[in-house]
Design a protein around this motif. Sequence first.
Motif, short mmCIF file in Angstrom:
data_model
loop_
_atom_site.label_atom_id
_atom_site.label_comp_id
_atom_site.label_asym_id
_atom_site.label_seq_id
_atom_site.Cartn_x
_atom_site.Cartn_y
_atom_site.Cartn_z
N SER A 124 -23.11 22.20 -63.03
CA SER A 124 -22.11 23.11 -63.59
C SER A 124 -20.84 22.34 -63.90
CB SER A 124 -21.81 24.23 -62.59
OG SER A 124 -21.11 23.70 -61.47
N ASN A 125 -19.97 22.93 -64.72
CA ASN A 125 -18.67 22.31 -65.00
C ASN A 125 -17.87 22.15 -63.71
OD1 ASN A 125 -18.92 21.89 -67.75
ND2 ASN A 125 -18.13 23.90 -68.27
N LYS A 126 -17.97 23.13 -62.82
CA LYS A 126 -17.26 23.08 -61.54
C LYS A 126 -17.70 21.86 -60.74
CE LYS A 126 -17.56 25.53 -57.21
NZ LYS A 126 -18.58 24.67 -56.71
N ASP A 127 -19.01 21.64 -60.65
CA ASP A 127 -19.53 20.50 -59.90
C ASP A 127 -19.15 19.17 -60.56
OD1 ASP A 127 -20.63 22.21 -58.05
OD2 ASP A 127 -22.70 21.94 -58.73
N ALA A 128 -19.24 19.11 -61.88
CA ALA A 128 -18.86 17.89 -62.60
C ALA A 128 -17.37 17.60 -62.43
CB ALA A 128 -19.24 18.00 -64.07
N ASP A 129 -16.54 18.65 -62.50
CA ASP A 129 -15.10 18.49 -62.27
C ASP A 129 -14.86 17.91 -60.87
OD1 ASP A 129 -14.19 19.49 -64.72
OD2 ASP A 129 -14.01 21.54 -63.96
N ALA A 164 -13.07 14.38 -60.05
CA ALA A 164 -11.85 14.39 -59.22
C ALA A 164 -12.03 13.54 -57.97
CB ALA A 164 -11.50 15.82 -58.84
N PHE A 165 -13.19 13.66 -57.32
CA PHE A 165 -13.49 12.87 -56.12
C PHE A 165 -13.50 11.38 -56.46
CE2 PHE A 165 -16.18 11.02 -52.84
CZ PHE A 165 -15.75 11.68 -51.68
N ARG A 166 -14.11 11.06 -57.59
CA ARG A 166 -14.19 9.66 -58.03
C ARG A 166 -12.79 9.09 -58.29
NH1 ARG A 166 -17.18 9.52 -63.50
NH2 ARG A 166 -15.14 9.92 -64.34
N LYS A 167 -11.93 9.88 -58.90
CA LYS A 167 -10.56 9.41 -59.18
C LYS A 167 -9.77 9.19 -57.90
CE LYS A 167 -10.07 11.39 -63.78
NZ LYS A 167 -9.45 12.43 -64.62
N THR A 168 -10.00 10.06 -56.93
CA THR A 168 -9.27 9.97 -55.66
C THR A 168 -9.82 8.89 -54.74
OG1 THR A 168 -8.78 12.34 -55.78
CG2 THR A 168 -8.55 11.30 -53.64
N ASN A 169 -11.15 8.76 -54.68
CA ASN A 169 -11.79 7.92 -53.68
C ASN A 169 -12.43 6.64 -54.23
OD1 ASN A 169 -11.50 9.73 -51.28
ND2 ASN A 169 -12.54 11.10 -52.70
N GLY A 170 -12.44 6.47 -55.53
CA GLY A 170 -13.06 5.29 -56.11
C GLY A 170 -14.52 5.53 -56.45
N ASP A 217 -23.69 4.95 -54.11
CA ASP A 217 -25.08 5.36 -54.26
C ASP A 217 -25.14 6.89 -54.33
OD1 ASP A 217 -24.67 6.19 -51.59
OD2 ASP A 217 -25.68 4.42 -50.79
N LEU A 218 -26.33 7.43 -54.41
CA LEU A 218 -26.52 8.88 -54.50
C LEU A 218 -26.00 9.59 -53.26
CD1 LEU A 218 -27.59 11.35 -56.01
CD2 LEU A 218 -29.83 10.89 -54.98
N ASP A 219 -26.18 9.00 -52.10
CA ASP A 219 -25.67 9.62 -50.88
C ASP A 219 -24.16 9.80 -50.94
OD1 ASP A 219 -28.15 9.95 -49.69
OD2 ASP A 219 -28.10 7.96 -48.75
N ALA A 220 -23.46 8.86 -51.55
CA ALA A 220 -22.00 8.98 -51.69
C ALA A 220 -21.65 10.15 -52.61
CB ALA A 220 -21.42 7.67 -52.22
N VAL A 221 -22.42 10.35 -53.67
CA VAL A 221 -22.17 11.48 -54.58
C VAL A 221 -22.40 12.79 -53.84
CG1 VAL A 221 -22.84 12.60 -56.74
CG2 VAL A 221 -22.82 10.11 -56.60
N LYS A 222 -23.40 12.83 -53.00
CA LYS A 222 -23.72 14.06 -52.25
C LYS A 222 -22.62 14.44 -51.26
CE LYS A 222 -28.73 13.74 -52.58
NZ LYS A 222 -29.99 13.61 -51.83
N LYS A 223 -21.70 13.54 -50.99
CA LYS A 223 -20.59 13.83 -50.08
C LYS A 223 -19.43 14.55 -50.77
CE LYS A 223 -21.70 10.04 -47.00
NZ LYS A 223 -21.35 8.70 -46.52
N VAL A 224 -19.52 14.71 -52.09
CA VAL A 224 -18.46 15.44 -52.80
C VAL A 224 -18.48 16.88 -52.30
CG1 VAL A 224 -17.64 16.24 -55.04
CG2 VAL A 224 -18.63 13.95 -54.83
N PRO A 225 -17.33 17.38 -51.82
CA PRO A 225 -17.31 18.75 -51.28
C PRO A 225 -17.64 19.81 -52.32
CG PRO A 225 -15.25 17.56 -50.80
CD PRO A 225 -16.05 16.71 -51.75
#
Length: 156
Positions: free
Chosen positions: A122-127, A131-137, A141-149
């Motif tokens: 969804s757009n919400k999930d992609a946003d 946002a997480f990537r901009k804040t945290n770098g 791996d995939l496990d790191a993506v799964k940690k996005v709240p």
Amino acid sequence: MKSSGSFLITALGSAVLVVTVLAAVSSGQSGTQQQSSGNAADDPANDLFIQTCNRCHDAARITALRRTKTEWEEVINKMIERGATGSEEDFMTVFGYLRRHYGKVYINSAPIEEITTTLGLSNKDADAIVAFRKTNGNFADLDAVKKVPNIDVKIL
């Protein structure tokens, strides 16, 4: 990609000039863009894809490799240059189908639209991912993506 959103094909078919590729799909304006069901054969665009691509070669040859949005644009352009026939809407539909089911996305640099189309998020999930990537770098791996709240990790 240029933004006029149209293919320009000469009337005689002796030369093909692709001015732009599928900007309507890229901007989400096409009615044919839809979320992936996970199964390419169940996608309503599958029949058009087979019809369009099987005229010259086995469609499985095209989908043997996952490609980025830009790489799929190049494939569609080459098909047209080599004589593939169809309407602009047909090519936009095939482009969307290829991105949904055979797309590749670089999660550490992809814009929101590319994440939603390729991953079916969804757009919400992609946003949230951007946002997480901009804040945290970058994600390791995939496990790191799964940690996005607050994202739907089942889709990933």
